[in-house]
Design a protein around this motif. Sequence first.
Motif, short mmCIF file in Angstrom:
data_model
loop_
_atom_site.label_atom_id
_atom_site.label_comp_id
_atom_site.label_asym_id
_atom_site.label_seq_id
_atom_site.Cartn_x
_atom_site.Cartn_y
_atom_site.Cartn_z
N GLY A 147 47.28 52.48 43.99
CA GLY A 147 47.77 52.35 42.62
C GLY A 147 49.20 52.83 42.48
O GLY A 147 49.95 52.35 41.62
N ALA A 190 52.36 45.93 38.66
CA ALA A 190 51.87 46.64 37.47
C ALA A 190 50.43 46.26 37.16
O ALA A 190 49.61 47.12 36.79
CB ALA A 190 52.77 46.32 36.27
N ASN A 194 47.45 49.07 37.29
CA ASN A 194 46.93 49.54 36.01
C ASN A 194 45.66 48.83 35.54
O ASN A 194 45.02 49.30 34.59
CB ASN A 194 48.02 49.38 34.93
CG ASN A 194 49.22 50.26 35.22
OD1 ASN A 194 49.14 51.48 35.12
ND2 ASN A 194 50.32 49.65 35.59
#
Length: 251
Positions: A147, A190, A194
């Motif tokens: 992540g 992203a 996320n």
Amino acid sequence: MDIATVIGLIGGLGLIVTTIFLGGNVVGFVDIPSAVVVFGGTVATAFIMFPLNVIIGTVKVIMKTVFFKSTDPHQIIRKIIELADTARRESLVALEKVSVEDPFMKKGVMLVADGTEESLVRAVLETEIKFMKQRHLQGQGVLKGMGTMAPAFGMIGTLIGLVNMLQNLSDPASIGPAMAVALLTTFYGAVLANVVFLPMATKLEGRSAEDQLYMEIMLEGVLSIQRGDHPSIVKEKLMAFLSPAMRESSS
């Protein structure tokens, strides 16, 4: 199956895709080289950060965020009370004949039935809990690492695209499309971080905390049985581990 994880993944990705469709240019958000840079780079970095066996084990850990059978703590407590009642009516040795499905609880019950000292039973079971937490932390670490790296590789891909764009400034018409492609890698990074990696890591933290709680209930239950506590006392001790809402749901 954990329906919440499925709803979250489908809902998060679905909202992104719907927004893209409403914008009217779906094809503009598809770029294979950008996806390869972000996903491939993230996975490659994970192999640098963690040993191979940890990476392979993470696949099973990830599946646990979706295919997960929740444990009923009241069922655990009822089983321990049943064992406590058997131990009081017969003997600790009689526990060897009782069927116990959970491997952790079974290990504790067998130790008690064999006449192992309480301090040793506690040490063995606490060691089991400790290393369970370590195994779970490894899986969470891989997902958190991915992540963190996914947006970084998205930025790397964007920088590569910008360099290529600046090398072709002689053609003004190509600047806009080239800039769009360059920004796609940031977008992919992203989304992966996320919507997929970091939420899964958080879900695994919750799963680990839940597993630890249930194992601690079993530990206290097994030790209470060994001490010869009355089943009603055992129940009161174990119910103290649960939240007020969970205690009310059992009544």
